[in-house]
Design a protein around this motif. Structure first.
Motif, short mmCIF file in Angstrom:
data_model
loop_
_atom_site.label_atom_id
_atom_site.label_comp_id
_atom_site.label_asym_id
_atom_site.label_seq_id
_atom_site.Cartn_x
_atom_site.Cartn_y
_atom_site.Cartn_z
N THR A 145 0.54 -1.46 0.03
CA THR A 145 0.10 -0.19 0.19
C THR A 145 1.07 1.56 0.45
OG1 THR A 145 -2.39 -1.07 0.81
CG2 THR A 145 -2.14 1.10 1.37
N VAL A 146 1.90 1.46 0.56
CA VAL A 146 3.00 2.42 1.17
C VAL A 146 3.56 2.61 -1.01
CG1 VAL A 146 4.40 3.22 1.69
CG2 VAL A 146 3.67 2.62 3.95
N LEU B 202 10.40 -4.07 -2.05
CA LEU B 202 10.84 -4.78 -1.08
C LEU B 202 9.72 -5.36 -1.01
CD1 LEU B 202 11.84 -5.46 2.02
CD2 LEU B 202 10.48 -3.49 2.78
N ALA B 203 8.38 -5.22 -1.26
CA ALA B 203 7.53 -6.03 -1.07
C ALA B 203 7.34 -7.51 -2.50
CB ALA B 203 5.32 -5.61 -2.07
N GLY C 106 7.39 -11.36 -2.08
CA GLY C 106 7.18 -12.49 -2.71
C GLY C 106 5.26 -11.84 -3.74
N ASP C 107 5.27 -10.19 -3.48
CA ASP C 107 4.26 -10.20 -4.20
C ASP C 107 3.99 -9.88 -5.14
OD1 ASP C 107 1.77 -8.55 -4.77
OD2 ASP C 107 1.92 -7.44 -3.38
N ASP C 108 4.42 -11.10 -6.36
CA ASP C 108 4.42 -10.99 -7.99
C ASP C 108 3.58 -10.05 -8.60
OD1 ASP C 108 6.75 -12.58 -7.50
OD2 ASP C 108 5.68 -14.01 -7.37
N TYR D 219 3.14 -2.41 -11.23
CA TYR D 219 2.92 -1.06 -10.40
C TYR D 219 4.90 -0.72 -10.59
CZ TYR D 219 -1.99 -2.28 -10.13
OH TYR D 219 -3.27 -2.62 -10.44
N LEU D 220 5.13 -1.94 -10.00
CA LEU D 220 7.19 -0.87 -10.00
C LEU D 220 7.24 -0.53 -11.80
CD1 LEU D 220 9.32 -1.19 -8.63
CD2 LEU D 220 9.55 -3.30 -8.83
#
Length: 308
Positions: free
Chosen positions: A225-226, A263-264, A268-270, A275-276
């Motif tokens: 979320t950050v 970091l996310a 494991g937040d594939d 968005y990255l």
């Protein structure tokens, strides 16, 4: 919530039960606490020899009046738990051939989230409302939602949400409820509604303030979320939406977004990778605007996992 079997070793009766079971199976009984239909919980069954989906197996029913080992109560927390499992499974089905299965999983998740949200105000109410709002906002179920097709008569005792036919209006309604219940994670999604005018009047200033609220309470928000709040704040500063245009501030927020999302992704937040990539491209644009690098767009050197 997945079972792996050897299909050729199943007994005929068991094979028939698995192949005939559905991911979305509401019953005719209504829960006393919410007035919503009870729903049977099923888990996906895959063949270990072929890795193919072959059907489902019955696991539980919600609501139920008994406790499983290790559970303290069979209330809305159980509905939220199963809803999140259904969401995870449903979003994993991306092929056109799996469209109906995806929709059924998400309809079960939607009904369970309603059970959890309508039950009463408890510590997970905000999360339940947020997940409902995110489901409607991002249209996970491709327009197939509870009571949209007059599947059941709308009872007078049902909450206001079930009398709202528009997916966009439902999204805004749910996210406002989540925000009012103190769910900081919902601020980014609610900001998107306001920035795009989904279910409400266009209000870029309020959207920007919601992103800022997340970044001012980073200890209460997830890394995901950050990262998203920083990405959308960077967009606002880059284009002057709801704030003064500032390439310097946009650069700083894009950098925060890249750091948080990296970091996310490592955790494991594939699903966050697209968005990255957007945050990395925004950072490169700001470097060009500020003459931090020579003119000419170039990608970062991070190895892509799923997209480019």
């Amino acid at each position: 919530m997945t079972r792996w079997v050897f299909q050729n070793k199943l007994r005929p009766q068991e094979r028939e039960r698995i192949t005939r079971a559905c991911a979305f199976l509401p019953t005719k009984e209504l829960a006393l606490t919410t007035g919503l239909p009870e729903v049977a919980i099923t888990q996906a069954v895959f063949d270990m020899a072929t890795d193919r989906y072959i059907g489902r197996d019955y696991l539980d029913v919600y609501p139920r009046g008994y406790l499983m080992p290790g559970e303290s109560w069979a209330g809305p927390n159980l509905a939220l738990k199963y809803a999140k499992l259904y969401i995870e499974e449903g979003l994993s089905y991306c092929e056109p051939a799996d469209r109906d299965l995806r929709i059924d999983c998400l309809k079960s998740a939607e009904l369970l989230l309603m059970h959890s949200a309508f039950f009463s105000e408890w510590e997970g109410s905000g999360e339940s409302w947020r997940l409902l709002g995110e489901m409607y906002l991002k249209d996970w179920g491709f327009g197939n939602y509870w009571l949209f097709d007059d599947e059941y008569e709308v009872l007078s005792s049902y909450p206001r949400l079930l009398k709202v036919d528009s997916r966009e209006d439902r999204a805004y309604y749910c996210l406002v409820r989540a925000k009012n219940l103190g769910d900081i994670e919902s601020c980014v999604l609610l900001g998107q509604c306001m920035q795009l005018g989904v279910g409400c009047e266009l209000d870029t200033t309020s959207a920007f303030n919601l992103y800022a609220e997340v970044l001012n309470h980073v200890r209460n928000a997830s890394v995901r979320t950050v990262g998203l709040a920083a990405l959308y704040s960077g967009n606002c500063f880059e284009y002057g939406c709801g704030c003064d245009l500032s390439f310097e501030s946009a650069h700083d927020y894009y950098q925060k977004a890249v750091d948080a999302m990296t970091l996310a992704l490592d955790l494991g937040d594939d699903l966050l990778e697209p968005y990255l990539v957007d945050a990395e491209k925004g950072l490169e644009r700001m470097k060009q605007e500020l003459d931090i690098v020579p003119f000419g767009f170039r990608h970062g050197f991070r190895k892509r996992r799923y997209c480019d």
